[in-house]
Design a protein around this motif. Structure first.
Motif, mmCIF file in Angstrom:
data_model
loop_
_atom_site.group_PDB
_atom_site.id
_atom_site.type_symbol
_atom_site.label_atom_id
_atom_site.label_comp_id
_atom_site.label_asym_id
_atom_site.label_seq_id
_atom_site.Cartn_x
_atom_site.Cartn_y
_atom_site.Cartn_z
ATOM 1 N N ARG A 105 33.481 11.036 7.809
ATOM 2 C CA ARG A 105 33.531 12.519 7.677
ATOM 3 C C ARG A 105 34.142 13.120 6.215
ATOM 4 O O ARG A 105 33.233 13.788 5.485
ATOM 5 C CB ARG A 105 33.853 13.351 8.833
ATOM 6 C CG ARG A 105 33.062 14.583 9.040
ATOM 7 C CD ARG A 105 33.860 15.275 10.330
ATOM 8 N NE ARG A 105 33.552 16.578 10.259
ATOM 9 C CZ ARG A 105 32.218 17.005 10.280
ATOM 10 N NH1 ARG A 105 31.311 16.385 10.640
ATOM 11 N NH2 ARG A 105 31.967 18.462 10.082
ATOM 12 N N ASN A 147 29.413 11.497 2.164
ATOM 13 C CA ASN A 147 29.390 12.825 2.426
ATOM 14 C C ASN A 147 29.772 13.561 1.124
ATOM 15 O O ASN A 147 29.151 14.539 0.767
ATOM 16 C CB ASN A 147 30.102 13.293 3.626
ATOM 17 C CG ASN A 147 29.459 13.181 5.184
ATOM 18 O OD1 ASN A 147 28.160 13.463 4.871
ATOM 19 N ND2 ASN A 147 30.316 12.555 5.973
ATOM 20 N N LEU A 207 26.804 13.536 -1.171
ATOM 21 C CA LEU A 207 25.531 14.378 -0.752
ATOM 22 C C LEU A 207 26.132 15.925 -0.972
ATOM 23 O O LEU A 207 24.952 16.639 -0.984
ATOM 24 C CB LEU A 207 25.166 14.112 0.525
ATOM 25 C CG LEU A 207 24.676 12.511 0.988
ATOM 26 C CD1 LEU A 207 24.449 12.529 2.504
ATOM 27 C CD2 LEU A 207 23.299 12.516 0.386
ATOM 28 N N LEU A 208 27.143 16.160 -0.469
ATOM 29 C CA LEU A 208 27.486 17.525 -0.616
ATOM 30 C C LEU A 208 27.536 18.093 -2.165
ATOM 31 O O LEU A 208 27.233 19.169 -2.539
ATOM 32 C CB LEU A 208 29.150 17.744 -0.199
ATOM 33 C CG LEU A 208 29.204 18.100 1.328
ATOM 34 C CD1 LEU A 208 30.696 18.044 1.631
ATOM 35 C CD2 LEU A 208 28.628 18.963 1.995
ATOM 36 N N ALA A 225 22.449 18.183 -1.259
ATOM 37 C CA ALA A 225 21.668 17.695 -0.494
ATOM 38 C C ALA A 225 21.845 18.207 1.126
ATOM 39 O O ALA A 225 21.005 18.657 2.020
ATOM 40 C CB ALA A 225 21.245 16.387 -0.441
ATOM 41 N N ILE A 226 23.033 18.197 1.437
ATOM 42 C CA ILE A 226 23.470 18.878 2.736
ATOM 43 C C ILE A 226 24.411 19.977 2.700
ATOM 44 O O ILE A 226 25.226 20.001 1.734
ATOM 45 C CB ILE A 226 24.247 17.603 3.723
ATOM 46 C CG1 ILE A 226 25.355 17.023 2.672
ATOM 47 C CG2 ILE A 226 23.298 16.783 3.941
ATOM 48 C CD1 ILE A 226 26.023 16.113 3.655
ATOM 49 N N GLY A 227 24.507 20.762 3.640
ATOM 50 C CA GLY A 227 25.413 22.114 3.658
ATOM 51 C C GLY A 227 26.984 21.734 4.006
ATOM 52 O O GLY A 227 27.969 22.215 3.530
ATOM 53 N N GLU A 228 26.922 21.000 5.049
ATOM 54 C CA GLU A 228 28.212 20.500 5.501
ATOM 55 C C GLU A 228 28.097 18.992 5.795
ATOM 56 O O GLU A 228 27.041 18.332 6.181
ATOM 57 C CB GLU A 228 28.641 21.201 6.660
ATOM 58 C CG GLU A 228 27.503 21.361 8.125
ATOM 59 C CD GLU A 228 27.980 22.259 8.917
ATOM 60 O OE1 GLU A 228 28.654 21.621 9.822
ATOM 61 O OE2 GLU A 228 27.527 23.441 9.100
ATOM 62 N N PRO A 229 29.338 18.372 6.111
ATOM 63 C CA PRO A 229 29.292 16.832 6.202
ATOM 64 C C PRO A 229 28.831 16.280 7.483
ATOM 65 O O PRO A 229 28.837 17.070 8.474
ATOM 66 C CB PRO A 229 30.872 16.486 6.257
ATOM 67 C CG PRO A 229 31.648 17.909 5.964
ATOM 68 C CD PRO A 229 30.706 18.883 5.865
ATOM 69 N N LEU A 230 27.933 15.280 7.309
ATOM 70 C CA LEU A 230 27.367 14.575 8.371
ATOM 71 C C LEU A 230 28.349 13.689 9.050
ATOM 72 O O LEU A 230 29.170 13.006 8.672
ATOM 73 C CB LEU A 230 26.029 13.638 8.011
ATOM 74 C CG LEU A 230 25.179 14.504 7.220
ATOM 75 C CD1 LEU A 230 24.148 13.602 6.533
ATOM 76 C CD2 LEU A 230 24.173 15.361 7.975
ATOM 77 N N THR A 231 28.013 13.725 10.406
ATOM 78 C CA THR A 231 28.890 12.706 11.287
ATOM 79 C C THR A 231 27.872 11.546 11.463
ATOM 80 O O THR A 231 27.111 11.233 12.061
ATOM 81 C CB THR A 231 29.015 13.299 12.639
ATOM 82 O OG1 THR A 231 29.838 14.474 12.572
ATOM 83 C CG2 THR A 231 29.888 12.393 13.367
#
Lengths: 311, 265
Positions: free
Chosen positions: A157, A162, A165-166, A170-176
């Motif tokens: 995480r 992550n 990407l953050l 590309a993403i708003g919050e970290p991916l699991t």
């Protein structure tokens, strides 16, 4: 003695007697019988025993010194209880099914990643090829455990993926990603990729590029020629590579343990836990026997391929 | 002549990036002063210093090296003998069984091999330790050696060994003086392969080790189960560097050997 008849056969063919091959094979033969075949028979026997609190933690313990009659009495207490338990408990059935599923998905993905690499290697200038092969083999010489562990820092995480990407937005919050089945699949693809590339490369390298030209001369569009010539002719490599990935992946322990999560069910891990945490030797033996029965067809296929490949 | 093509170039670039980036990242972070993966705390070798003060890890590394050297040597002898038998014996008794036992361990899930060997050692009443791990490792490593050597032997020109016999050498002498030097690269590759396989194995060693015989992968595993540890990154970097130097030396030696061979012809 088979060895002397072998020598006669050679002498009869006009050859000179060289090092007696059957005799030479005796040592590894006996070694494999004692340390590979007999252990399986012991696993089979213990899978029919009952767990018992003591050392060794199962009963009955057969001892021929007690006499044939007493041993036979004990043999009669062997039962299929562990197998009926495996079949009735949905946890084990699901673990087998999910191992097969994860291994199958990972094998297909490894093939999809490996094919373009092997293809490019086989079409690379001849002088580059030894270096390219060395580059594929090198990770294989590097510790498997370390290569799997390397993904923990990337996938977790607060990990590198992550963070990247953050940063890119590309993403708003970290991916699991870590501790999911997806991470296990990534781990298998990564760890077993060299095993897929090498047999594919061997199959692709043997192909004559003139075949493709012939197909296109005869009016075949490039994609069709690729499919019908290149892919069709590499089927032996595809089969060998897939088996080399699929069979060990089904029983994989390290990857699900380090990258999988609490809901990742893989049978290698189940066996490990039954043995090391629950100390149930008979049940873990039964798990191993069933796993081997499931894998016997792919293992036989692999042996056929291997025997043909070296001859 | 086919063109290499941009598609192939892209495949190679992405393929090798995928294979090497994770290892590269691991190496870079072994020099990170910060314990966190996402924070670069500056260059530091403190994890290497900590590593060499970790007596447990060093003891495990010594154990692993010892097991790997003995395993590689035993497996090379047994595997080469198995390869000779499989390639040359025309009437090998129970050939299918022998062949099956030689190839099956290549793909056998390690948990099965580990469990079955442990149960054998328990049934025989053998105390678990250095020798049980070594025997277990030799059993699967010899199969890899056999495959490597066999592929070289099938391409071998038997008339060379037969010529030595014609000139009066005994079968053993003919083999040792003619064939063995010629298949030596394959035998050496087999030894190295067996060595790294043994050094790397976690699962089979966990089943067959006893108290006081913890190997390096077992120590690494118990450390990384709890998450990323920079000290383990440092240990990994040393292992990776050793392997990289070894593989490069072997590749260069092979290239040099091939060049010398073509020049002498």
């Amino acid at each position: 003695m088979p060895s002397s008849s072998n020598a006669e056969a050679r002498a009869g063919r006009g050859g000179r007697r060289v090092l007696n091959a059957s005799f030479v094979g005796l040592l590894p033969y006996v070694w494999l019988l004692v340390f590979f075949l007999i252990p399986f028979l012991i696993v089979l026997k213990i899978s029919l025993s009952t767990a018992f609190y003591g050392q060794p933690p199962y009963e009955p313990v057969l001892d021929l010194a007690e006499g044939v009659g007493a041993t036979w009495e004990k043999v009669k207490t062997l039962s299929l209880g562990n197998y009926t338990f495996l079949a009735s408990d949905s946890l084990y059935v699901e673990a087998y099914l999910s191992s097969l599923k994860i291994a199958a998905i990972a094998t297909v993905l490894t093939l999809l990643c490996g094919f373009p690499i092997a293809h490019a290697m086989a079409r690379a200038p001849r002088g580059w090829r030894p270096l390219l092969i060395a580059l594929v083999i090198m990770p294989f010489w590097t510790s498997f455990l370390i290569r799997v562990y390397a993904w923990v820092g990337i996938l977790k995480r607060e990990g590198l993926l992550n963070a990247v990407l953050l940063e890119l937005g590309a993403i708003g919050e970290p991916l699991t990603i870590l501790n999911t089945n997806f991470a296990v699949i990534v781990g298998i693809v990564y760890a077993y990729l060299p095993f897929m590339i090498l047999p594919l490369y061997a199959a692709l390298e043997r192909q004559d590029p003139a075949l493709l030209e012939a197909a296109s001369d005869l009016g075949s569009p490039p994609w069709l020629a690729f499919w019908q010539v290149t892919v069709r002719l590499s089927v032996p490599g595809i089969v060998a590579g897939s088996l080399l990935v699929f069979i060990p992946a089904v029983g994989e322990f390290v990857i699900p343990n380090l990258l999988g999560g609490s809901n990742t069910l893989m049978i290698g891990q189940t066996l490990w836990n039954e043995f090391f945490l629950n100390h149930d030797w008979p049940l873990s033996s039964a798990v191993a026997v069933v796993l081997l029965v499931i894998l016997v067809v792919p293992i036989t296929l692999f042996q056929r391929y291997q025997a043909r490949e070296v001859e | 002549m086919t063109r290499f093509g941009w598609l192939n170039a892209v495949s190679l670039t992405f393929g090798f990036a995928f294979l090497y980036l994770p290892i590269l990242i691991l190496v870079i972070y072994s020099f990170n002063a910060s314990k966190l993966v996402t924070v670069w705390g500056g260059f530091s070798t403190k994890w290497y210093v900590a590593l060499f003060q970790n007596a447990q890890l060093l003891a495990a590394a010594k154990m692993s090296l010892l097991v790997a050297v003995v395993t590689a040597t035993l497996a090379t002898v047994l595997g080469t003998l198995a390869a000779i038998a499989l390639t040359r014996a025309r009437r090998l008794p129970a050939r299918t069984l022998f062949q099956g036992m030689t190839y099956a361990p290549l793909v056998m899930p390690e948990v099965i091999t580990g469990l079955s060997l442990l149960l054998l050692f328990v049934a025989l009443g053998i105390d678990r330790g250095f020798w049980t791990i070594t025997i277990a490792h030799t059993t699967f490593a010899l199969c890899f050696v056999a495959v490597v050597v066999q592929s070289r032997l099938t391409a071998f020109d038997m008339s060379l060994e037969e010529a030595a016999r014609d000139l009066g050498a005994s079968p053993v002498k003919a083999f040792c003086l003619v064939t063995l030097p010629l298949i030596a690269p394959a035998v050496a590759a087999g030894w190295l392969l067996a060595f790294t396989l043994s050094l790397d194995d976690l699962v089979i060693a966990s089943f067959t080790s006893g108290p006081g015989s913890t190997t390096l992968p077992m120590r690494i595993f118990s450390a990384v189960r709890l998450g990323v540890s920079p000290e383990i990154n440092a240990a990994s970097t040393i292992l990776i560097a050793a392997v990289a130097i070894g593989v490069m030396t072997a590749t260069l030696a092979a290239k040099w050997g091939a060049r010398r061979e073509t020049r002498s012809q």
